[in-house]
Design an enzyme around this catalytic site. Structure first.
Site, PDB file in Angstrom:
ATOM      1  N   GLU A 203     -13.624   7.532  21.190  1.00  0.00           N
ATOM      2  CA  GLU A 203     -12.936   8.756  21.626  1.00  0.00           C
ATOM      3  C   GLU A 203     -12.872   9.814  20.525  1.00  0.00           C
ATOM      4  OE1 GLU A 203     -11.145   5.279  23.901  1.00  0.00           O
ATOM      5  OE2 GLU A 203     -11.701   5.727  21.834  1.00  0.00           O
TER       6      GLU A 203
ATOM      7  N   ASP B 298      -9.523   5.496   9.169  1.00  0.00           N
ATOM      8  CA  ASP B 298     -10.470   4.510   8.647  1.00  0.00           C
ATOM      9  C   ASP B 298     -10.900   3.541   9.743  1.00  0.00           C
ATOM     10  OD1 ASP B 298     -11.967   3.578   6.487  1.00  0.00           O
ATOM     11  OD2 ASP B 298     -10.494   2.048   5.949  1.00  0.00           O
TER      12      ASP B 298
ATOM     13  N   ARG C 179      -4.515   0.641  11.349  1.00  0.00           N
ATOM     14  CA  ARG C 179      -5.196   0.105  12.522  1.00  0.00           C
ATOM     15  C   ARG C 179      -5.354   1.227  13.539  1.00  0.00           C
ATOM     16  NH1 ARG C 179      -6.669  -3.359   9.807  1.00  0.00           N
ATOM     17  NH2 ARG C 179      -6.592  -5.622  10.062  1.00  0.00           N
TER      18      ARG C 179
ATOM     19  N   GLY D  24     -11.504   0.973   3.576  1.00  0.00           N
ATOM     20  CA  GLY D  24     -10.279   0.813   2.790  1.00  0.00           C
ATOM     21  C   GLY D  24     -10.347  -0.262   1.724  1.00  0.00           C
ATOM     22  N   ALA D  25     -10.826  -1.436   2.098  1.00  0.00           N
ATOM     23  CA  ALA D  25     -10.869  -2.553   1.148  1.00  0.00           C
ATOM     24  C   ALA D  25     -12.274  -2.846   0.659  1.00  0.00           C
ATOM     25  CB  ALA D  25     -10.280  -3.804   1.796  1.00  0.00           C
TER      26      ALA D  25
ATOM     27  N   HIS E  60     -14.117   2.181   8.072  1.00  0.00           N
ATOM     28  CA  HIS E  60     -13.323   1.049   7.587  1.00  0.00           C
ATOM     29  C   HIS E  60     -13.697   0.664   6.154  1.00  0.00           C
ATOM     30  CE1 HIS E  60     -11.330  -3.091   8.644  1.00  0.00           C
ATOM     31  NE2 HIS E  60     -10.617  -2.367   7.800  1.00  0.00           N
TER      32      HIS E  60
ATOM     33  N   ASP F  47      11.032   3.114   5.914  1.00  0.00           N
ATOM     34  CA  ASP F  47      10.775   1.701   6.147  1.00  0.00           C
ATOM     35  C   ASP F  47      12.115   0.982   6.316  1.00  0.00           C
ATOM     36  OD1 ASP F  47      10.069  -0.976   6.181  1.00  0.00           O
ATOM     37  OD2 ASP F  47       8.452  -0.722   4.744  1.00  0.00           O
TER      38      ASP F  47
ATOM     39  N   ILE G 261       0.827  -1.204   0.000  1.00  0.00           N
ATOM     40  CA  ILE G 261       0.000   0.000   0.000  1.00  0.00           C
ATOM     41  C   ILE G 261       0.858   1.250   0.000  1.00  0.00           C
ATOM     42  CG2 ILE G 261      -1.709   1.326   1.311  1.00  0.00           C
ATOM     43  CD1 ILE G 261      -2.745  -1.385   2.381  1.00  0.00           C
TER      44      ILE G 261
END
Length: 387
Positions: free
Chosen positions: A260, A255, A231, A274-275, A272, A167, A148
């Site tokens: 809170e 996502d 996440r 995303g996919a 959520h 990374d 991604i």
């Protein structure tokens, strides 16, 4: 006929891969040899002895009891990259809506209903409250350059952004696919200190929980916009809310809504998505089905999260698939068993992953029942299959 249990609504187009192998699949099948799951929580699920593998139609596997599966010789697969384009597109949308105040502007426009001919004048008078900067020419920091992250980097580069990528575990394949215009940050501080937008794309582990916290935010530019499409717990909710209150963070797009952050000014919470595209669901199901069938039929492991990836062409009449602990002497005992039975090993491959290992052996003869019993008797061997 081999049974595959589905724990969620799985794309039939993707599962069609199994039709060629004589499989039956569905949520009511009994004694399954494999399972496909999306988001269903399996931690309290009792798995039958027949179960050889579970494939997660997606990347995250926190809904699967990995340790228990490993101890019982159940291979757990995921489908990295299958939903990468879908998530990338939503991240790019997140960049735009974090800048241009599109969401509150749409909500405000909806309140003008009923004003008749005055709506046009009201729009022109009120639109100034929703102005926001363009992303072209701004700096984007990407933490995590997997399937991604690399796609986000390339898309942002095409949109005129200056891209920083961090990374420490960058793979060769990812490096080949990454735009040459990306700046490879050697330290996370380069991302924090230079970027107007930061998006995080790393797995949730004990080490990455709360990765974006008050200390990290303090190192960032004033008015930074943060995106989280990985996440919820990667970002400390209390710290991000405090940073929104004091103006350090201009916008937080996630996502993964939590109680809170919902309803908080400056937070754009997406449920959520995303996919959530038909293409992504098809791709994930297809990859999951291919992984399961190749393991069940040939013993090959690709994209496992709990066992090493081991794959080799078949070169014998029988293939021995052995899951075992990664401890000394087991491999020697396996080969000695072959020698004691006067069996020649045509081909062999062994790899380990942390405390577990997997060995494939191709042979041309031997008593299957006798071999299976002898190999299972070796201390540390968890599961034996002969295919």
């Amino acid at each position: 006929m081999k049974n595959i249990k589905t724990y969620n609504k799985i794309s039939k187009k993707g599962l069609a891969v199994l039709d060629k192998g004589g499989y039956t699949y569905g949520d009511e099948v009994e004694n399954p040899v494999g399972a496909v799951v999306r988001s269903a929580a399996l931690h309290d699920t009792e798995f039958p002895e027949s179960l050889l593998a579970i494939a997660r139609a997606g990347a995250g596997t926190n809904n699967i009891p990995i340790d228990r599966c490993s101890e019982n010789g159940i291979v757990v697969f995921n489908t990295p990259g299958a939903n990468a384009n879908a998530v990338k597109e939503l991240v790019i949308a997140g960049l735009l809506i974090s800048s241009r105040r599109i969401v509150p502007a749409i909500e405000w426009a909806g309140t003008l209903k009923g004003n008749g001919a005055e709506v046009g004048k009201m729009v022109e008078k009120g639109k100034g409250a929703f102005a926001g900067p363009e992303i072209s020419g701004k700096s984007l920091g990407i933490i995590g350059l997997g399937a991604i992250g690399v796609r986000v980097a390339n898309a942002a580069n095409h949109l005129g952004m200056k891209v920083y990528g961090y990374d420490p575990y960058l793979s060769v394949d990812a490096a080949w696919n990454l735009t040459h215009n990306a700046i490879h940050a050697m330290d996370i501080k380069e991302i924090y200190e230079n970027c107007d937008y930061i998006t995080i794309h790393v797995p949730l582990t004990p080490e990455t929980k709360g990765f974006i916290n008050s200390a990290a935010i303090a190192s960032m530019k004033d008015g930074v916009r943060i995106l989280n499409f990985s996440r919820a717990d990667l970002v400390d909710s209390n710290d991000i809310l405090a940073a929104l209150d004091n103006g350090k963070v201009a916008c937080y797009v996630t996502d993964f809504p939590t109680d809170e952050v919902l309803g908080k000014d400056g937070v754009i919470a997406i449920p959520h998505l995303g996919a959530s595209t038909p293409e992504s669901e098809d791709n994930c199901a297809k990859m999951a089905a291919e992984e399961l069938s190749d393991y069940i039929e040939n013993g090959n492991i690709t994209n496992s999260v709990n066992l090493p990836n081991v794959s080799m062409p078949r070169s014998g009449k029988l293939r021995l698939c052995i899951i075992h602990k990664n401890v000394p002497t087991i491999l020697t005992q396996i080969t000695q068993t072959m020698g004691n039975d006067n069996i020649n090993i045509e081909n062999m491959l062994n790899k380990s992953k942390k405390e577990f290992a997997y060995t494939l052996l191709d042979i041309n003869d031997g008593d299957k029942d006798k071999l299976e019993a002898e190999l299972k008797a070796i201390d540390g061997v968890i599961r034996v299959r002969i295919v």
